[in-house]
Write an enzyme that holds these catalytic residues in place. Structure first.
Site, PDB file in Angstrom:
ATOM      1  CB  VAL A   4      -2.837  -8.018  -1.332  1.00  0.00           C
ATOM      2  CG1 VAL A   4      -1.670  -7.090  -1.112  1.00  0.00           C
ATOM      3  CG2 VAL A   4      -4.184  -7.310  -0.834  1.00  0.00           C
ATOM      4  CE1 TYR A  28     -11.018  -1.055   7.534  1.00  0.00           C
ATOM      5  CE2 TYR A  28     -11.729  -0.061   9.215  1.00  0.00           C
ATOM      6  CZ  TYR A  28     -10.681  -0.140   8.299  1.00  0.00           C
ATOM      7  OH  TYR A  28      -9.548   0.317   8.377  1.00  0.00           O
ATOM      8  CB  THR A  67      -4.955   8.401   3.933  1.00  0.00           C
ATOM      9  OG1 THR A  67      -6.301   7.648   4.304  1.00  0.00           O
ATOM     10  CG2 THR A  67      -4.272   8.461   4.994  1.00  0.00           C
ATOM     11  CD  GLU A  68      -5.364   8.460  -2.486  1.00  0.00           C
ATOM     12  OE1 GLU A  68      -5.596   7.051  -3.213  1.00  0.00           O
ATOM     13  OE2 GLU A  68      -4.472   9.185  -3.106  1.00  0.00           O
ATOM     14  N   GLY A  73       0.692  -1.256  -0.081  1.00  0.00           N
ATOM     15  CA  GLY A  73      -0.063  -0.111  -0.007  1.00  0.00           C
ATOM     16  C   GLY A  73       1.086   1.279  -0.092  1.00  0.00           C
ATOM     17  CB  ALA A  74       4.371   2.001  -1.023  1.00  0.00           C
ATOM     18  NE  ARG A  94      -5.362  -2.116  -5.870  1.00  0.00           N
ATOM     19  CZ  ARG A  94      -6.297  -2.282  -5.488  1.00  0.00           C
ATOM     20  NH1 ARG A  94      -7.526  -2.713  -5.939  1.00  0.00           N
ATOM     21  NH2 ARG A  94      -6.856  -0.911  -4.728  1.00  0.00           N
ATOM     22  NE  ARG A  95      -3.554   3.785  -6.517  1.00  0.00           N
ATOM     23  CZ  ARG A  95      -4.336   4.617  -5.733  1.00  0.00           C
ATOM     24  NH1 ARG A  95      -4.950   5.635  -5.867  1.00  0.00           N
ATOM     25  NH2 ARG A  95      -4.085   4.151  -4.226  1.00  0.00           N
ATOM     26  N   PRO A 132      -4.297   2.948  14.117  1.00  0.00           N
ATOM     27  CG  PRO A 132      -3.426   3.608  12.280  1.00  0.00           C
ATOM     28  CD  PRO A 132      -4.031   2.332  12.840  1.00  0.00           C
TER      29      PRO A 132
HETATM   30  P1  NDP Z   1      -5.194   4.868   1.424  1.00  0.00           P
HETATM   31  O1  NDP Z   1      -6.510   4.498   0.806  1.00  0.00           O
HETATM   32  O2  NDP Z   1      -4.784   6.115   1.348  1.00  0.00           O
HETATM   33  O3  NDP Z   1      -4.284   3.799   1.064  1.00  0.00           O
HETATM   34  C1  NDP Z   1      -4.534   2.322   0.894  1.00  0.00           C
HETATM   35  C2  NDP Z   1      -3.357   1.558   0.093  1.00  0.00           C
HETATM   36  O4  NDP Z   1      -3.632   0.137   0.278  1.00  0.00           O
HETATM   37  C3  NDP Z   1      -3.258   2.135  -1.232  1.00  0.00           C
HETATM   38  O5  NDP Z   1      -1.661   2.278  -1.454  1.00  0.00           O
HETATM   39  C4  NDP Z   1      -3.654   1.129  -1.961  1.00  0.00           C
HETATM   40  O6  NDP Z   1      -2.805   0.859  -3.305  1.00  0.00           O
HETATM   41  C5  NDP Z   1      -3.361  -0.295  -1.081  1.00  0.00           C
HETATM   42  N1  NDP Z   1      -4.360  -1.189  -1.474  1.00  0.00           N
HETATM   43  C6  NDP Z   1      -5.704  -1.273  -1.403  1.00  0.00           C
HETATM   44  N2  NDP Z   1      -6.220  -2.351  -1.945  1.00  0.00           N
HETATM   45  C7  NDP Z   1      -5.239  -2.987  -2.520  1.00  0.00           C
HETATM   46  C8  NDP Z   1      -5.185  -4.269  -3.178  1.00  0.00           C
HETATM   47  N3  NDP Z   1      -6.062  -4.988  -3.473  1.00  0.00           N
HETATM   48  N4  NDP Z   1      -3.736  -4.848  -3.565  1.00  0.00           N
HETATM   49  C9  NDP Z   1      -2.639  -4.071  -3.216  1.00  0.00           C
HETATM   50  N5  NDP Z   1      -2.911  -3.037  -2.391  1.00  0.00           N
HETATM   51  C10 NDP Z   1      -4.106  -2.365  -2.287  1.00  0.00           C
HETATM   52  O7  NDP Z   1      -5.486   4.416   2.950  1.00  0.00           O
HETATM   53  P2  NDP Z   1      -4.581   4.695   4.130  1.00  0.00           P
HETATM   54  O8  NDP Z   1      -3.348   5.004   4.017  1.00  0.00           O
HETATM   55  O9  NDP Z   1      -5.353   5.291   5.275  1.00  0.00           O
HETATM   56  O10 NDP Z   1      -5.036   3.174   4.717  1.00  0.00           O
HETATM   57  C11 NDP Z   1      -3.622   2.334   5.015  1.00  0.00           C
HETATM   58  C12 NDP Z   1      -3.887   1.266   6.134  1.00  0.00           C
HETATM   59  O11 NDP Z   1      -4.277   2.211   7.372  1.00  0.00           O
HETATM   60  C13 NDP Z   1      -5.108   0.400   5.665  1.00  0.00           C
HETATM   61  O12 NDP Z   1      -4.931  -0.919   6.260  1.00  0.00           O
HETATM   62  C14 NDP Z   1      -6.241   1.207   6.780  1.00  0.00           C
HETATM   63  O13 NDP Z   1      -7.191   0.024   7.076  1.00  0.00           O
HETATM   64  C15 NDP Z   1      -5.314   1.480   7.653  1.00  0.00           C
HETATM   65  N6  NDP Z   1      -6.155   2.575   8.389  1.00  0.00           N
HETATM   66  C16 NDP Z   1      -6.333   3.669   7.950  1.00  0.00           C
HETATM   67  C17 NDP Z   1      -7.059   4.626   8.699  1.00  0.00           C
HETATM   68  C18 NDP Z   1      -7.502   5.999   8.496  1.00  0.00           C
HETATM   69  O14 NDP Z   1      -8.272   6.773   9.027  1.00  0.00           O
HETATM   70  N7  NDP Z   1      -7.104   6.285   7.289  1.00  0.00           N
HETATM   71  C19 NDP Z   1      -7.246   4.535  10.187  1.00  0.00           C
HETATM   72  C20 NDP Z   1      -6.935   3.143  10.580  1.00  0.00           C
HETATM   73  C21 NDP Z   1      -6.250   2.284   9.930  1.00  0.00           C
HETATM   74  P3  NDP Z   1      -3.516   0.684  -4.611  1.00  0.00           P
HETATM   75  O15 NDP Z   1      -4.940   1.015  -4.772  1.00  0.00           O
HETATM   76  O16 NDP Z   1      -2.462   1.390  -5.742  1.00  0.00           O
HETATM   77  O17 NDP Z   1      -3.319  -1.023  -4.914  1.00  0.00           O
HETATM   78  C1  8X3 Z   2     -10.072   3.475   9.941  1.00  0.00           C
HETATM   79  C2  8X3 Z   2     -10.532   4.185  11.111  1.00  0.00           C
HETATM   80  O1  8X3 Z   2     -12.663   4.549  12.423  1.00  0.00           O
HETATM   81  O2  8X3 Z   2     -12.937   4.762  10.102  1.00  0.00           O
HETATM   82  O3  8X3 Z   2      -9.725   2.202  10.175  1.00  0.00           O
HETATM   83  O4  8X3 Z   2     -12.753   2.872  11.101  1.00  0.00           O
HETATM   84  S1  8X3 Z   2     -12.331   4.204  11.103  1.00  0.00           S
END
Ligand code: NDP
Ligand code: 8X3
Length: 251
Positions: free
Chosen positions: A59, A151, A186-187, A9-10, A34-35, A181
């Site tokens: 993944v 989720y 983020t997105e 997820g970089a 993926r992107r 977190p």
């Molecule tokens: P983003 O949507 O900004 O990033 C998500 C990343 O996951 C992207 O790089 C995306 O890459 C990758 N991803 C998603 N689906 C796939 C797939 N099928 N195969 C490979 N890669 C995948 O979200 P965040 O940075 O916020 O999320 C990162 C992590 O943090 C997640 O596990 C999320 O659940 C967790 N999280 C986020 C919180 C928030 O409030 N934002 C709070 C708590 C946890 P690509 O689309 O290019 O494949």
């Molecule tokens: C992301 C945080 O509260 O939207 O994991 O589930 S929340």
């Protein structure tokens, strides 16, 4: 010798910020997502600091996960740090109104995807008798909130797998820990609400949410502790948040 970190997820958010901070701190980075265009862009950006290698795979596709990781060139094959970060929420509906495709996506990406990537890398860490795995969970893995159902279940599974990995990998000197977190801007919400930018923006309205760099800083802190220190489990909120559902919003 520089350590090597693989970040899933970089291409966005927490994973992208983590790749940046680790690169600036002399890690060689394997960037996954993926992107492809974003992976290449980030690789070019990081070339000022380090060597990076890109692996584009979904993944959910177990064959692609194993083939991609097996295809790593020698210079990137000894993975010291695995950041299991790829994941998203899909939808925010009651259990009775949930969309089956959203459920599949969350279970397949957040749980099974994390397992496939881990399974592809753990044997290498066992052979090396060293390694550090950081699983990105969520406050949704510690609490359940209305309409969070699948989720939350997927992130509770990450919490369980984090504990399980730590136990099973203890004999091999491999460190395992999770970061959970609260609200990070983020997105994430754009994905959850399927591109509805206005609805996504409302999530962060009146809140000074965490930024991806806040979590990336903590990840860097965790992986840079001396070897005898393993930070096993951390919850990180923005100051305005007290639980999954208690938020102090400025109107
Ligand atoms: P983003 O949507 O900004 O990033 C998500 C990343 O996951 C992207 O790089 C995306 O890459 C990758 N991803 C998603 N689906 C796939 C797939 N099928 N195969 C490979 N890669 C995948 O979200 P965040 O940075 O916020 O999320 C990162 C992590 O943090 C997640 O596990 C999320 O659940 C967790 N999280 C986020 C919180 C928030 O409030 N934002 C709070 C708590 C946890 P690509 O689309 O290019 O494949
Ligand atoms: C992301 C945080 O509260 O939207 O994991 O589930 S929340």
């Amino acid at each position: 010798m520089n350590k090597i970190a693989l970040v899933t997820g970089a291409t966005s958010g927490i994973g992208q910020a983590t790749a940046r901070i680790l690169a600036k701190n002399n890690y060689k980075i394997i960037l996954c997502g993926r992107r492809k265009d974003r992976l290449e862009e980030l690789k070019n950006e990081l070339s000022e600091f380090t060597e990076a290698y890109t692996l584009s795979f979904d993944v959910r596709d177990k064959k692609a996960v194993f083939e991609s990781i097996d295809s790593l060139p020698e210079a990137f094959s000894k993975i010291d740090v695995l950041i299991n970060n790829a994941g998203n929420a899909h939808g925010l509906d009651s259990i009775q109104n949930g969309d089956l495709e959203d459920w599949d996506a969350m279970i397949d990406i957040n749980v099974k995807g994390l397992l496939y990537v881990s399974k592809a890398i753990i044997p290498k860490m066992i052979e090396q008798k060293s390694g550090h795995i950081i699983n990105i969970g969520s406050i949704a893995g510690k609490e359940v909130y209305p309409n969070g159902n699948v989720y939350c279940a997927s992130k509770h599974a990450v919490d369980a797998l984090n504990q399980a990995m730590r136990m099973d990998l203890n004999p091999y000197g491999i460190r395992v820990g999770a970061i959970h977190p609260g609200m990070v801007e983020t997105e994430f919400s754009e994905v959850r609400f399927k591109g509805d930018i206005e609805r996504a923006a409302n999530v962060y309205k009146g809140i000074e949410a965490l930024q991806p760099e806040d979590i990336a800083d903590i990840i860097h802190f965790v992986v840079s502790r001396p070897y005898h220190v393993n930070i096993a489990d951390l919850i990180v909120y923005p100051t305005a948040q007290a639980s999954a559902t208690i938020l102090k919003r400025n109107n």
